[in-house]
Each structure stands twice: as structure tokens, then as C-alpha cells.
Scaffold this active site. Structure first.
Site, PDB file in Angstrom:
ATOM      1  N   LYS A  64      -3.574   7.970 -14.558  1.00 49.10           N
ATOM      2  CA  LYS A  64      -4.030   7.236 -13.372  1.00 49.10           C
ATOM      3  C   LYS A  64      -4.962   6.141 -13.829  1.00 49.10           C
ATOM      4  CE  LYS A  64      -3.405   7.506  -8.896  1.00 49.10           C
ATOM      5  NZ  LYS A  64      -2.186   8.015  -8.221  1.00 49.10           N
TER       6      LYS A  64
HETATM    7  P1  NAD Z   1      -2.497   2.058   0.882  1.00 52.76           P
HETATM    8  O1  NAD Z   1      -3.636   1.320   0.307  1.00 52.76           O
HETATM    9  O2  NAD Z   1      -1.178   1.391   1.037  1.00 52.76           O
HETATM   10  O3  NAD Z   1      -2.890   2.650   2.338  1.00 52.76           O
HETATM   11  C1  NAD Z   1      -4.018   3.429   2.569  1.00 52.76           C
HETATM   12  C2  NAD Z   1      -4.181   3.577   4.080  1.00 52.76           C
HETATM   13  O4  NAD Z   1      -5.217   4.530   4.355  1.00 52.76           O
HETATM   14  C3  NAD Z   1      -4.606   2.286   4.768  1.00 52.76           C
HETATM   15  O5  NAD Z   1      -3.964   2.218   6.035  1.00 52.76           O
HETATM   16  C4  NAD Z   1      -6.103   2.472   4.978  1.00 52.76           C
HETATM   17  O6  NAD Z   1      -6.603   1.705   6.058  1.00 52.76           O
HETATM   18  C5  NAD Z   1      -6.150   3.951   5.266  1.00 52.76           C
HETATM   19  N1  NAD Z   1      -7.427   4.626   5.048  1.00 52.76           N
HETATM   20  C6  NAD Z   1      -8.262   4.560   3.980  1.00 52.76           C
HETATM   21  N2  NAD Z   1      -9.303   5.380   4.168  1.00 52.76           N
HETATM   22  C7  NAD Z   1      -9.102   5.979   5.366  1.00 52.76           C
HETATM   23  C8  NAD Z   1      -9.819   6.949   6.113  1.00 52.76           C
HETATM   24  N3  NAD Z   1     -10.959   7.471   5.662  1.00 52.76           N
HETATM   25  N4  NAD Z   1      -9.324   7.349   7.313  1.00 52.76           N
HETATM   26  C9  NAD Z   1      -8.175   6.831   7.788  1.00 52.76           C
HETATM   27  N5  NAD Z   1      -7.443   5.934   7.112  1.00 52.76           N
HETATM   28  C10 NAD Z   1      -7.918   5.502   5.933  1.00 52.76           C
HETATM   29  O7  NAD Z   1      -2.364   3.380  -0.015  1.00 52.76           O
HETATM   30  P2  NAD Z   1      -1.056   4.298  -0.203  1.00 52.76           P
HETATM   31  O8  NAD Z   1      -0.292   3.811  -1.366  1.00 52.76           O
HETATM   32  O9  NAD Z   1      -0.396   4.497   1.129  1.00 52.76           O
HETATM   33  O10 NAD Z   1      -1.742   5.666  -0.688  1.00 52.76           O
HETATM   34  C11 NAD Z   1      -2.287   6.607   0.235  1.00 52.76           C
HETATM   35  C12 NAD Z   1      -2.432   7.945  -0.467  1.00 52.76           C
HETATM   36  O11 NAD Z   1      -1.136   8.366  -0.938  1.00 52.76           O
HETATM   37  C13 NAD Z   1      -3.337   7.954  -1.702  1.00 52.76           C
HETATM   38  O12 NAD Z   1      -3.937   9.228  -1.802  1.00 52.76           O
HETATM   39  C14 NAD Z   1      -2.353   7.776  -2.841  1.00 52.76           C
HETATM   40  O13 NAD Z   1      -2.860   8.255  -4.076  1.00 52.76           O
HETATM   41  C15 NAD Z   1      -1.204   8.629  -2.326  1.00 52.76           C
HETATM   42  N6  NAD Z   1       0.095   8.352  -2.945  1.00 52.76           N
HETATM   43  C16 NAD Z   1       0.628   7.083  -2.923  1.00 52.76           C
HETATM   44  C17 NAD Z   1       1.877   6.865  -3.493  1.00 52.76           C
HETATM   45  C18 NAD Z   1       2.538   5.525  -3.451  1.00 52.76           C
HETATM   46  O14 NAD Z   1       3.700   5.427  -3.901  1.00 52.76           O
HETATM   47  N7  NAD Z   1       1.908   4.487  -2.920  1.00 52.76           N
HETATM   48  C19 NAD Z   1       2.569   7.925  -4.119  1.00 52.76           C
HETATM   49  C20 NAD Z   1       2.003   9.213  -4.098  1.00 52.76           C
HETATM   50  C21 NAD Z   1       0.765   9.395  -3.497  1.00 52.76           C
END
Ligand code: NAD
Length: 427
Positions: free
Chosen positions: A116
Site C-alpha cells: 500500500k
Molecule cells: P474514493 O476517494 O473514490 O471515495 C471515498 C468516498 O468516501 C467519497 O465519497 C468521500 O466523500 C467519502 N467519505 C470519506 N470519508 C467519509 C466519512 N467519514 N463518512 C462518509 N463518507 C466519507 O475512494 P474509494 O476508492 O471509493 O475507496 C473507498 C474505500 O474502499 C477505501 O477504504 C478503499 O481502501 C477501499 N477500496 C477501494 C478499492 C478501489 O478499487 N478503489 C478497492 C478495494 C477497496
């Protein structure tokens, strides 16, 4: 567990993901009957790098940001994991996320260890040109330790396919030839995979629907709340809505909205594209507090924002009977205990959100072979792998009387430990 490793500090209301990741590992080691030495090997990242990133701002001033890359385990192949841009990024968080990536790759049987990366800054406060300079400088600092056979970054919170394109370009220019396999989640026109952009969210909804069936719930009679409306949350909400599930509450970092009759997720996506937030979407009510979404009166809760949001201080207020973890590490160890006692069924992150890394693996395979698959092939192979992992977890949980998180972690740790044992310890 005894050993040289310090347990990171933290209280239940100030969650520490590394403490949770190590607690999950310790439990799996105990269930598997492995020794404390194996715990120490697997609890300790193989390689960690901290870099300073001097940034020339658009106004000419200089600012120095801190960036990290942690490579947790290499027993089964090169390391793989996302790159996060967030003001909350710190080394312990990156260590925890790297460890969870190792388990995720092992659980879905792709030939990687976990890694990461992150840079501690809020990209919303920087121009696209500044974000490009930050990304390119970070990439050049990491040149010696990333590469298609070493460590392959991908998007995570705060990063997207444009950031991956800049990383791929910086790496390629410095290498002297184009290296599409150095990152995944890049645009399709430079070697990205069809189906990668929504692979995580498609996988979350696929597993959520399998979990509904497992719990005897019918999609059309099921309500769901989704925390986070980014790459993972927005797609998961959309696919579940398209499958007939009623999405009654959604939040992002600016606020939360609800509608008892169900939210039109396709229209909400358009609203977010034009305003930047779910807040103010016509036909919905605002919740008094953003985090009230977690306590919504729904059947299913999908945390898809960040880690540690369900903790010892609030777990007892959760009303959902099924939690499908779209985010990494959204539930602390203490919350796990409270929820299990309350009969809440949790589908863990390393299973539920593994669709992203599965299609990242497909992208890497395609890029390395320069041979492209159709979107239908990608989706079929994604669901086949996720179904296989789902059934392995269901069967292991039933056979050994474990909950789903324990079962998934035990299967993954067993796979990594056996690879480690087969290779032996050098020297
Ligand atoms: P992103 O930046 O695209 O979106 C994050 C979202 O969460 C945004 O809408 C933001 O406004 C919201 N947010 C942040 N803090 C918040 C809170 N306290 N309460 C409510 N909403 C909140 O990120 P993403 O890629 O969608 O990732 C989200 C999660 O999924 C992370 O934990 C990431 O590690 C995990 N993840 C992502 C992927 C991927 O392919 N992008 C894969 C596996 C896991």
C-alpha cells in the site's frame, strides 16, 4: 501474542487499523496452530519506504509532503496495492492496509503479496497541475522499488486513473520504454482493462447479493445504506439499485441523505457529478449528522469510505443485520465482538471488495502479454473468482465454526504461511 512487535497505541474510539490487522492475524495464527515466529514474520512488513516530496505550488511557494510505500509480503509474488491521497494517511495505516492486501490476494488466489502507498495531503486543496507534480515526484522517488515484477500500485481513496497514467508515464520515461504493467487502474487507451473502473463496486454488489441469499433476504424486499459515494460506494449502490434493492440512505464526507421510498442512484450520480456531493439531492431528507447513516434502520449496511468507522463506541447502535465491507478495515476488532454478540453477519473486506484487485490482476496479465480481453470475459472471470472465494469462506466458516472474517483470514494466512514455509528462510 508475545514477541518483539509493539502493539500500536490507540483506544476504541480512536481506532488504529494496524492494531486491528495484527489482532486478526494473531487470531488466525492461533486457530491454525502456527507458532509465534510465523506471527512475527507475517505481522512485520517486508519493506517500508518514507519519502519527502517537495512541491512547487502554483503560486511559487514550496511545500514538502510525506509519502509512504509499504510492501508487506512477497512470498507469493510481486506486491500489489493501492495509492491513497488523504490528510489522514500515516505509516501505521499504510502498514495495516498492506497486510490486508496480502490476505486479499491470497484469499482470491492471485499471485501477489500485499502493498500500500499513500501521501499525506488533501488533493481537494490542490490544482490538477500540483497533483500531477506530487504524483510524478513520488513515483520517481519509488523507482527502485516498483515495477511489474516488483510492486504494482493501483488507485485508492483520493486517486484515480489519471494519477495512474502519470505514474505509468513517469516510470516509463525514466526506464526508457513503455511499461504498462507497472500500475493498474490506468485508462484503457494506455493499457488499462475493460471493466476495471467498476470492478470493486461490481464485486461488492455481487457478494452482497450472495450474502442476501445466504441470509434468506430477497433483493426487492431489502433496504440498504451506503457510507461513501466514491469509486466503491457509488458503483455498489448503483448495481444493487439496478438489482432491485432499495437504497434508502447514502453519505459522503460532506453529509448524509435518506429517502424511505428509495433513492434513484443513477440520478444521484448525475447530481454528484454536477455538485460534488450527495447533499441536497432532490426528494431526499438530510440526516442531522453524517455518521447517523451508520445507525439507519436498514437490513444491510455497506461502509465504503474509510477504516475504523464502526468501533467499540458506536457498534451497539447499528441496526443493520448484515454488513458488507466495501471499505478496507471499516470495523474494529472491538466492534466485531459487539456485532457478533448481537447476531450481525459481517462479510469481511478481504472478500467483499476483492473485485478491484482481481481485475487489477487481469489488467496486469493483459498488459504483460499485450493481449486484450473483452469486457464480457473480464466480468465472467471476475464473478467466477469471487464466487469461488465466497464458497470457500462459507464452507470453511461452517466446517470450523468460525465467523466469516475469521474464515477468510484463516484461509488467507494458511496460504501465505505455507508459501513462506515452502520457500524457507534465507540465509
Ligand atoms: P474514493 O476517494 O473514490 O471515495 C471515498 C468516498 O468516501 C467519497 O465519497 C468521500 O466523500 C467519502 N467519505 C470519506 N470519508 C467519509 C466519512 N467519514 N463518512 C462518509 N463518507 C466519507 O475512494 P474509494 O476508492 O471509493 O475507496 C473507498 C474505500 O474502499 C477505501 O477504504 C478503499 O481502501 C477501499 N477500496 C477501494 C478499492 C478501489 O478499487 N478503489 C478497492 C478495494 C477497496
Amino acid at each position: 501474542m508475545a514477541g518483539a512487535l509493539e502493539t500500536p497505541a490507540g483506544t476504541e474510539t480512536a481506532p488504529n487499523p494496524l492494531r486491528d490487522a495484527r489482532a486478526q492475524l494473531a487470531e488466525a495464527i492461533q486457530i491454525l496452530g502456527l507458532n509465534g515466529g510465523m506471527y512475527e514474520v507475517l505481522a512485520t512488513p517486508r519493506r517500508e519506504v518514507t519519502v519527502s516530496i517537495p512541491l512547487r505550488r502554483d503560486d511559487g511557494t514550496i511545500e514538502v509532503l510525506l509519502g509512504y510505500r509499504v510492501q508487506h509480503n512477497m512470498s507469493r509474488g510481486p506486491t500489489k496495492g493501492g495509492l491513497r491521497y488523504s490528510p489522514d494517511v500515516n505509516l501505521d495505516e499504510v502498514r495495516a492496509l498492506a497486510m490486508w492486501m496480502t490476505w486479499k490476494c491470497a484469499l482470491v488466489d492471485i499471485p501477489y503479496g500485499g502493498a500500500k502507498g499513500g501521501i499525506t495531503f488533501d488533493p481537494r486543496n490542490y490544482s490538477p497541475q500540483e497533483i500531477e507534480r506530487v504524483t510524478r515526484r513520488y513515483t520517481s522517488e519509488l523507482m527502485p522499488i516498483i515495477g511489474p515484477m516488483i510492486d504494482i500500485p493501483a488507485p485508492d481513496m483520493g486517486t484515480d486513473e489519471q494519477v495512474m497514467a502519470w505514474m505509468m508515464d513517469t516510470y516509463s520515461v525514466n526506464t526508457g520504454f513503455t511499461v504498462p504493467g507497472v500500475v493498474t487502474g490506468k485508462p484503457v487507451n494506455i493499457g488499462g482493462s475493460l471493466g476495471r473502473a467498476n470492478a470493486t463496486s461490481r464485486g461488492v454488489s455481487h457478494i452482497a447479493l450472495a450474502a442476501l441469499a445466504h441470509c434468506g433476504l430477497v433483493p426487492e424486499q431489502t433496504t440498504v445504506a451506503v457510507q461513501g459515494f466514491g469509486k466503491v460506494g457509488s458503483g455498489a449502490a448503483l448495481f444493487l439499485w439496478q438489482a432491485g434493492v432499495k437504497v434508502t440512505a447514502i453519505s459522503d464526507q460532506y453529509g448524509a441523505i435518506s429517502c424511505a421510498d428509495g433513492i434513484d442512484v443513477a440520478l444521484l450520480k448525475k447530481h454528484v457529478e454536477s455538485t460534488g456531493s450527495v447533499v441536497g439531492f432532490a426528494g431526499t431528507e438530510p440526516l442531522a449528522d453524517r455518521d447517523d447513516l451508520l445507525y439507519a434502520d436498514v437490513d444491510v449496511l455497506i461502509p465504503a469510505a474509510t477504516e475504523g468507522v464502526i468501533h467499540g463506541g458506536n457498534a451497539s447502535q447499528i441496526k443493520a443485520k448484515l454488513i458488507v465491507e466495501g471499505a478496507n478495515g471499516p470495523t474494529t476488532t472491538e466492534a466485531d465482538r459487539v456485532l457478533e454478540a448481537a447476531g450481525v453477519f459481517i462479510v469481511p473486506d478481504i472478500l467483499a471488495n476483492s473485485g478491484g484487485v482481481i481485475v487489477s490482476y487481469f489488467e496486469w496479465v493483459q498488459a504483460n502479454q499485450a493481449f486484450w480481453w473483452t469486457e464480457a470475459q473480464v466480468e465472467l472471470r471476475l464473478t467466477e473468482r469471487m464466487d469461488h472465494a465466497w464458497h470457500r469462506v462459507v464452507n470453511a466458516a461452517a466446517a470450523r465454526g468460525m465467523n466469516f472474517r475469521q474464515a477468510a483470514t484463516v484461509l488467507a494466512v494458511e496460504t501465505v504461511a505455507s508459501a513462506h514455509t515452502a520457500r524457507g528462510l534465507y540465509p
